[in-house]
Design a protein around this motif. Structure first.
Motif, PDB file in Angstrom:
ATOM      1  N   GLY A 263       0.792  -1.229   0.000  1.00  0.00           N
ATOM      2  CA  GLY A 263       0.000   0.000   0.000  1.00  0.00           C
ATOM      3  C   GLY A 263       0.820   1.272   0.000  1.00  0.00           C
ATOM      4  N   ALA A 264       2.093   1.186  -0.417  1.00  0.00           N
ATOM      5  CA  ALA A 264       2.982   2.354  -0.376  1.00  0.00           C
ATOM      6  C   ALA A 264       2.398   3.552  -1.115  1.00  0.00           C
ATOM      7  CB  ALA A 264       4.352   1.989  -0.959  1.00  0.00           C
ATOM      8  N   GLY A 265       1.719   3.299  -2.215  1.00  0.00           N
ATOM      9  CA  GLY A 265       1.136   4.404  -2.988  1.00  0.00           C
ATOM     10  C   GLY A 265      -0.328   4.648  -2.660  1.00  0.00           C
ATOM     11  N   ARG A 266      -0.806   4.018  -1.588  1.00  0.00           N
ATOM     12  CA  ARG A 266      -2.231   4.120  -1.232  1.00  0.00           C
ATOM     13  C   ARG A 266      -2.428   4.611   0.201  1.00  0.00           C
ATOM     14  NH1 ARG A 266      -1.320  -0.542  -4.172  1.00  0.00           N
ATOM     15  NH2 ARG A 266      -2.649  -0.900  -5.997  1.00  0.00           N
ATOM     16  N   LYS A 267      -1.416   5.257   0.760  1.00  0.00           N
ATOM     17  CA  LYS A 267      -1.493   5.723   2.146  1.00  0.00           C
ATOM     18  C   LYS A 267      -2.556   6.833   2.278  1.00  0.00           C
ATOM     19  CE  LYS A 267       2.162   3.381   3.769  1.00  0.00           C
ATOM     20  NZ  LYS A 267       2.885   2.961   2.594  1.00  0.00           N
ATOM     21  N   VAL A 268      -3.224   6.828   3.408  1.00  0.00           N
ATOM     22  CA  VAL A 268      -4.201   7.889   3.706  1.00  0.00           C
ATOM     23  C   VAL A 268      -3.935   8.406   5.110  1.00  0.00           C
ATOM     24  CG1 VAL A 268      -6.000   7.024   2.174  1.00  0.00           C
ATOM     25  CG2 VAL A 268      -5.899   6.199   4.514  1.00  0.00           C
ATOM     26  N   ASP A 269      -4.325   9.649   5.343  1.00  0.00           N
ATOM     27  CA  ASP A 269      -4.137  10.263   6.653  1.00  0.00           C
ATOM     28  C   ASP A 269      -5.081   9.632   7.671  1.00  0.00           C
ATOM     29  OD1 ASP A 269      -4.601  12.413   8.840  1.00  0.00           O
ATOM     30  OD2 ASP A 269      -2.872  13.164   7.707  1.00  0.00           O
ATOM     31  N   LEU A 270      -4.597   9.455   8.879  1.00  0.00           N
ATOM     32  CA  LEU A 270      -5.426   8.861   9.936  1.00  0.00           C
ATOM     33  C   LEU A 270      -6.615   9.746  10.299  1.00  0.00           C
ATOM     34  CD1 LEU A 270      -2.601   7.417  12.222  1.00  0.00           C
ATOM     35  CD2 LEU A 270      -4.325   6.100  10.971  1.00  0.00           C
ATOM     36  N   ASN A 271      -6.559  10.991   9.901  1.00  0.00           N
ATOM     37  CA  ASN A 271      -7.684  11.896  10.150  1.00  0.00           C
ATOM     38  C   ASN A 271      -8.686  11.874   9.002  1.00  0.00           C
ATOM     39  OD1 ASN A 271      -6.728  12.925  12.674  1.00  0.00           O
ATOM     40  ND2 ASN A 271      -5.222  14.147  11.527  1.00  0.00           N
ATOM     41  N   ASP A 272      -8.392  11.074   7.972  1.00  0.00           N
ATOM     42  CA  ASP A 272      -9.270  11.031   6.803  1.00  0.00           C
ATOM     43  C   ASP A 272      -9.682   9.590   6.491  1.00  0.00           C
ATOM     44  OD1 ASP A 272     -10.657  12.104   4.612  1.00  0.00           O
ATOM     45  OD2 ASP A 272      -8.980  11.695   3.258  1.00  0.00           O
ATOM     46  N   LEU A 273      -9.908   8.804   7.526  1.00  0.00           N
ATOM     47  CA  LEU A 273     -10.225   7.393   7.352  1.00  0.00           C
ATOM     48  C   LEU A 273     -11.611   7.184   6.756  1.00  0.00           C
ATOM     49  CD1 LEU A 273      -8.875   5.955  10.739  1.00  0.00           C
ATOM     50  CD2 LEU A 273      -7.866   5.642   8.454  1.00  0.00           C
ATOM     51  N   GLN A 274     -11.703   6.149   5.931  1.00  0.00           N
ATOM     52  CA  GLN A 274     -12.983   5.716   5.379  1.00  0.00           C
ATOM     53  C   GLN A 274     -13.165   4.228   5.673  1.00  0.00           C
ATOM     54  OE1 GLN A 274     -13.403   6.630   1.215  1.00  0.00           O
ATOM     55  NE2 GLN A 274     -12.866   8.793   1.476  1.00  0.00           N
ATOM     56  N   PRO A 275     -14.425   3.764   5.745  1.00  0.00           N
ATOM     57  CA  PRO A 275     -14.661   2.335   6.001  1.00  0.00           C
ATOM     58  C   PRO A 275     -13.892   1.461   5.003  1.00  0.00           C
ATOM     59  CG  PRO A 275     -16.715   3.533   6.201  1.00  0.00           C
ATOM     60  CD  PRO A 275     -15.708   4.512   5.672  1.00  0.00           C
ATOM     61  N   GLY A 276     -13.281   0.408   5.525  1.00  0.00           N
ATOM     62  CA  GLY A 276     -12.510  -0.507   4.691  1.00  0.00           C
ATOM     63  C   GLY A 276     -11.021  -0.241   4.717  1.00  0.00           C
ATOM     64  N   ASP A 277     -10.613   0.967   5.147  1.00  0.00           N
ATOM     65  CA  ASP A 277      -9.186   1.281   5.212  1.00  0.00           C
ATOM     66  C   ASP A 277      -8.480   0.343   6.192  1.00  0.00           C
ATOM     67  OD1 ASP A 277      -9.599   3.340   3.448  1.00  0.00           O
ATOM     68  OD2 ASP A 277      -9.429   4.947   4.941  1.00  0.00           O
ATOM     69  N   LEU A 278      -7.241   0.027   5.876  1.00  0.00           N
ATOM     70  CA  LEU A 278      -6.419  -0.789   6.769  1.00  0.00           C
ATOM     71  C   LEU A 278      -5.633   0.140   7.686  1.00  0.00           C
ATOM     72  CD1 LEU A 278      -4.975  -3.390   4.212  1.00  0.00           C
ATOM     73  CD2 LEU A 278      -7.056  -3.562   5.595  1.00  0.00           C
ATOM     74  N   ILE A 279      -5.675  -0.135   8.981  1.00  0.00           N
ATOM     75  CA  ILE A 279      -4.965   0.683   9.960  1.00  0.00           C
ATOM     76  C   ILE A 279      -3.831  -0.150  10.561  1.00  0.00           C
ATOM     77  CG2 ILE A 279      -5.152   2.008  12.089  1.00  0.00           C
ATOM     78  CD1 ILE A 279      -8.117   2.389  11.480  1.00  0.00           C
ATOM     79  N   PHE A 280      -2.612   0.365  10.466  1.00  0.00           N
ATOM     80  CA  PHE A 280      -1.436  -0.362  10.932  1.00  0.00           C
ATOM     81  C   PHE A 280      -0.938   0.227  12.249  1.00  0.00           C
ATOM     82  CE2 PHE A 280      -1.831  -1.017   6.459  1.00  0.00           C
ATOM     83  CZ  PHE A 280      -1.417  -2.316   6.243  1.00  0.00           C
ATOM     84  N   SER A 281      -0.531  -0.666  13.146  1.00  0.00           N
ATOM     85  CA  SER A 281      -0.077  -0.233  14.466  1.00  0.00           C
ATOM     86  C   SER A 281       0.989  -1.178  14.993  1.00  0.00           C
ATOM     87  CB  SER A 281      -1.267  -0.182  15.436  1.00  0.00           C
ATOM     88  OG  SER A 281      -1.909  -1.446  15.488  1.00  0.00           O
ATOM     89  N   GLU A 282       1.460  -0.903  16.210  1.00  0.00           N
ATOM     90  CA  GLU A 282       2.457  -1.762  16.867  1.00  0.00           C
ATOM     91  C   GLU A 282       3.703  -1.964  16.027  1.00  0.00           C
ATOM     92  OE1 GLU A 282       1.942  -2.560  20.072  1.00  0.00           O
ATOM     93  OE2 GLU A 282       0.251  -1.265  19.663  1.00  0.00           O
ATOM     94  N   GLY A 283       4.247  -0.852  15.499  1.00  0.00           N
ATOM     95  CA  GLY A 283       5.450  -0.988  14.694  1.00  0.00           C
ATOM     96  C   GLY A 283       5.232  -1.860  13.471  1.00  0.00           C
ATOM     97  N   LEU A 284       4.039  -1.773  12.900  1.00  0.00           N
ATOM     98  CA  LEU A 284       3.608  -2.576  11.750  1.00  0.00           C
ATOM     99  C   LEU A 284       3.415  -4.045  12.112  1.00  0.00           C
ATOM    100  CD1 LEU A 284       5.742  -1.083   8.825  1.00  0.00           C
ATOM    101  CD2 LEU A 284       3.470  -0.390   9.628  1.00  0.00           C
TER     102      LEU A 284
END
Length: 324
Positions: A263-284
């Motif tokens: 998803g390198a070219g598909r990143k979105v801001d965490l303040n602009d989330l939409q349903p279905g977006d993947l959220i990464f955490s814990e150092g990926l």
């Protein structure tokens, strides 16, 4: 020097001086907050180790598949060479019967590179064009046989190396799981889940592909977290996201790190989330699916189940988001 009886009080005092404190008093049990803090650390570590395990597993599958294909090619070439060798033997026998060189043809059928014999037979005009073509084919295929065999052997060694890496990661995961389960049971928080859970219906704001993703993910709610799990009875975090997006016709890589890289070219801001977006955490080390209305659906960790929680309550070291 004489030693008399030591008074009781003095004996107790001496005992306290000489005895380690831990021997006299049992270690206190960890507090609830200490147990939770330890569990949190274990969960963070498990996220990373499970992704390493998944990555090693994917590499092993790929290496094993490569070996299978190369080995099949080698076997086919081996059969071709064997068939051509039989034809060459017949040619050599016929050549001998017609007065050819009796001392040369046995060496041909046993040699890996029968160049000299082929050259002599061809230059002497001792065969028809058809026979010459068969001999040339045998020579060509025989030359490639060792290369095919060597490539298959190298691929097999690579597969075995990756298999060993998988086993190493699996062993570490099993230790982590044992520790996690022990703490969770002490806390009364262990949830084995139900592999046959039918989940719940998604009624959020998603549409299009995202609706299909969340419909699938919500249908998994209540199923247990299983490291390396790709369903249908249990999931790990990236196994769930991969399957959910596959239900919408989008092919994601298997591991959390691979999904982030994909998803390198598909990143979105965490303040602009939409349903279905993947959220990464814990150092990926972890990935979840945004469900809308400030909620996520995910497979958390050992001893828990696929569930819906508030993103704000989960928010553990968020790294970023990807919109497939």
């Amino acid at each position: 020097m004489r030693f008399g009886r030591v008074p009781v009080a003095a004996g107790i005092a001496i005992g306290l001086v000489l005895s380690p404190m831990g021997a006299a008093v049992a270690d206190p049990k960890p507090t609830l907050s200490q147990a939770k803090a330890k569990l949190e650390k274990l969960n963070d570590k498990a996220d990373k180790v499970v992704d390493q395990y998944n990555t090693a597993t994917e590499r092993y599958k790929k290496a094993k598949s490569t070996y299978g294909k190369l080995n099949d090619n080698y076997k086919r070439k081996l059969e071709t060479v064997a068939d051509l060798r039989a034809q060459v033997i017949n040619i050599a026998v016929d050549t001998y019967r017609l007065g050819g060189d009796v001392t040369s043809w046995p060496g041909l059928v046993g040699a890996d590179n029968p160049d000299d014999f082929l050259a002599r037979m061809a230059s002497a005009g001792q065969m028809s064009k058809e026979r010459a073509e068969k001999l040339a084919a045998f020579d060509r295929e025989n030359r490639g046989l060792k290369a095919e065999r060597d490539k298959a052997q190298e691929a097999l060694e690579a597969a075995e190396k990756e298999r060993d890496a998988v086993e190493k990661e699996r062993a570490e995961i099993l230790k982590l799981i044992a520790e996690q389960k022990k703490i969770l049971r002490k806390l009364g928080a262990y949830n084995p889940g139900n592999p046959n859970s039918v989940g719940i219906k998604y009624t959020g704001p998603a549409s299009g592909n995202a609706a299909a993703v969340l419909k699938f993910a919500y249908a998994q709610v209540g199923k247990p977290y299983v490291y390396g799990g790709t369903g249908p009875g249990g999931w790990d975090c990236s196994g769930l996201t991969q399957a959910a997006w596959r239900a919408a016709g989008v092919s994601l890589p298997r591991t959390t790190w691979q999904q982030w890289a994909w998803g390198a070219g598909r990143k979105v801001d965490l303040n602009d989330l939409q349903p279905g977006d993947l959220i990464f955490s814990e150092g990926l080390g972890h990935v979840s699916i945004y469900a809308g209305n400030g909620e996520i659906v995910h497979a958390p960790q050992t001893g828990d189940v696929v569930k819906i929680v508030k993103l704000s309550s989960y928010g553990r070291n968020l790294q970023g988001a990807v919109r497939p």
